[in-house]
Design an enzyme around this catalytic site. Structure first.
Site, PDB file in Angstrom:
ATOM      1  N   SER A  65      -5.454  -4.711  -2.859  1.00 52.21           N
ATOM      2  CA  SER A  65      -4.922  -5.002  -1.519  1.00 52.21           C
ATOM      3  C   SER A  65      -5.949  -5.545  -0.537  1.00 52.21           C
ATOM      4  O   SER A  65      -5.562  -6.018   0.534  1.00 52.21           O
ATOM      5  CB  SER A  65      -4.284  -3.753  -0.919  1.00 52.21           C
ATOM      6  N   LYS A  68      -5.269  -8.961   0.595  1.00 52.82           N
ATOM      7  CA  LYS A  68      -4.245  -9.260   1.613  1.00 52.82           C
ATOM      8  C   LYS A  68      -4.869  -9.758   2.917  1.00 52.82           C
ATOM      9  O   LYS A  68      -4.237 -10.482   3.683  1.00 52.82           O
ATOM     10  CB  LYS A  68      -3.384  -8.016   1.874  1.00 52.82           C
ATOM     11  N   TYR A 192       1.462 -12.995  -6.332  1.00 55.59           N
ATOM     12  CA  TYR A 192       0.924 -11.784  -5.694  1.00 55.59           C
ATOM     13  C   TYR A 192       0.123 -10.928  -6.684  1.00 55.59           C
ATOM     14  O   TYR A 192      -0.976 -10.468  -6.385  1.00 55.59           O
ATOM     15  CB  TYR A 192       2.093 -10.997  -5.087  1.00 55.59           C
ATOM     16  N   TYR A 240      -2.827   1.915   5.590  1.00 57.73           N
ATOM     17  CA  TYR A 240      -1.431   2.384   5.476  1.00 57.73           C
ATOM     18  C   TYR A 240      -1.198   3.634   6.314  1.00 57.73           C
ATOM     19  O   TYR A 240      -1.645   3.684   7.463  1.00 57.73           O
ATOM     20  CB  TYR A 240      -1.055   2.597   4.001  1.00 57.73           C
ATOM     21  N   VAL A 258      -6.172  -0.388  -4.108  1.00 57.61           N
ATOM     22  CA  VAL A 258      -6.074   0.679  -5.125  1.00 57.61           C
ATOM     23  C   VAL A 258      -7.084   0.537  -6.264  1.00 57.61           C
ATOM     24  O   VAL A 258      -7.182   1.421  -7.114  1.00 57.61           O
ATOM     25  CB  VAL A 258      -4.656   0.853  -5.739  1.00 57.61           C
TER      26      VAL A 258
HETATM   27  O1  DON Z   1       0.995  -4.115  -5.245  1.00 53.47           O
HETATM   28  C1  DON Z   1       0.338  -3.147  -5.613  1.00 53.47           C
HETATM   29  O2  DON Z   1       0.833  -2.031  -5.731  1.00 53.47           O
HETATM   30  C2  DON Z   1      -1.127  -3.373  -5.911  1.00 53.47           C
HETATM   31  N1  DON Z   1      -1.306  -4.640  -6.560  1.00 53.47           N
HETATM   32  C3  DON Z   1      -1.922  -3.336  -4.647  1.00 53.47           C
HETATM   33  C4  DON Z   1      -1.692  -2.088  -3.827  1.00 53.47           C
HETATM   34  C5  DON Z   1      -2.899  -1.621  -3.114  1.00 53.47           C
HETATM   35  O3  DON Z   1      -4.007  -2.026  -3.402  1.00 53.47           O
HETATM   36  C6  DON Z   1      -2.710  -0.535  -2.117  1.00 53.47           C
HETATM   37  N2  DON Z   1      -3.975  -0.141  -1.549  1.00 53.47           N
HETATM   38  N3  DON Z   1      -4.575   0.832  -1.375  1.00 53.47           N
END
Ligand code: DON
Length: 305
Positions: A65, A68, A192, A240, A258
């Protein structure tokens, strides 16, 4: 400063290495579930092209993320303010992959950093062209910002999430049902997942983050106003439903992923990348958050004076 900082980071790395509470790796993406949580790296990019590091600062990890921030920067360059008709600028107070507020808000995600909002920004980037062109734009942005051509996508991670990313599939379909996805869900999702699978080291990410921090040594890629706005969103939404606690403890804009990465910005002063793959209950790096808090205290860096 760099000498004192180097000593501090070395001690912090040694302290963290002795700890047991690393958190849990993300297990909903099988490729990430295999990673040892007991790892830590940090890189601090300072004005004048100086960089101070400790731990596994050269090891590449999945930025997830954190990407983003850069896809938003690309979209702001592409369509500017128009993006805000499709996505909001409010903290969600919910998990990064929640579908709840999307229903309440009639399909307009609360902000560009929760998954639903990031799907909308990526959808905008892929509109009117092929996924590989949208991905090339994000990669080009990162390579120019970091002044490093060796930034690539980890195809195994992208494949892994494509095979198991059921929640994102649900979010994309839900957005489509509200008329807030221009492309076929699988096109936006594929783009994505590949964007999230970009791998970078702390050194590369700290160098790329210089454009968000507005360091004078960084390539000029964002107007000061755009950088300020991205920072505001990172501060309010970058962690978040853990964003309030992170702001309280650290007092600086930041974006987590993540994969265990955190991009931390001290506007005008430093761009910091921290990596430790064990996550806390919000899905943010456990030791990374701790290191950010310690660093902010040590340096006195804060957007609150
Ligand atoms: O879309 C997802 O769930 C992962 N590719 C990215 C989510 C993420 O990194 C949330 N961050 N802490």
């Amino acid at each position: 400063m760099p000498d004192t900082l180097a000593r501090f980071l070395r001690d912090l790395d040694a302290e963290i290495r002795d700890r047991q509470d690393w958190g849990q790796v993300a297990d909903y993406i099988p490729e990430l579930a295999r990673i040892d949580p007991a790892q830590f790296g940090i890189a601090v990019a300072l004005p004048g092209n100086r960089i101070v590091t400790a731990g596994q600062a050269e090891k590449r990890f999945s930025i997830q993320s954190v990407s983003k921030v850069f896809s938003l920067a690309c979209v702001l360059g592409r369509i500017g303010e128009q993006i805000w008709t499709r996505v909001g600028r409010e903290p969600s107070g919910r998990r990064f992959d929640s579908i709840l507020s999307l229903e309440e808000d009639g399909g307009r995600p609360r902000n560009p950093f929760i998954n639903a909002g990031a799907l909308v920004t990526t959808d905008e980037l892929v509109t009117g062209r092929a996924p590989k062109e949208a991905l090339a734009e994000i990669l080009a942005f990162l390579r120019i910002a970091a002044e490093d051509e060796e930034i690539h996508i980890d195809r195994a991670v992208a494949r892994s999430e494509t095979e198991t990313g059921y929640r994102n599939v649900a979010l994309a379909n839900y957005l489509k049902s509200f008329g807030n996805l221009r492309n076929a869900p699988e096109i936006t999702l594929g783009t994505y997942f590949h964007q999230c699978a970009i791998e970078m080291s702390c050194v590369q990410l700290a160098r790329a983050g210089r454009v968000i921090a507005g360091l004078s040594c960084a390539p000029q890629m964002l107007t000061p106003l755009k950088a300020r706005r991205i920072n505001a969103l990172m501060m309010m939404c970058g962690h978040y439903d853990g964003s309030g606690d992170f702001a309280f403890r650290v007092g600086l804009p930041a974006k987590s992923g993540v994969g265990g990465g955190i991009l931390l910005v001290a506007p005008g002063r430093a761009s910091v990348a921290i990596w430790s793959p064990g996550l806390n209950g919000y899905g943010n790096s456990q030791m990374g958050s701790y290191a950010a808090e310690r660093l902010a205290r040590e340096t006195g860096w804060s957007v609150f004076g």
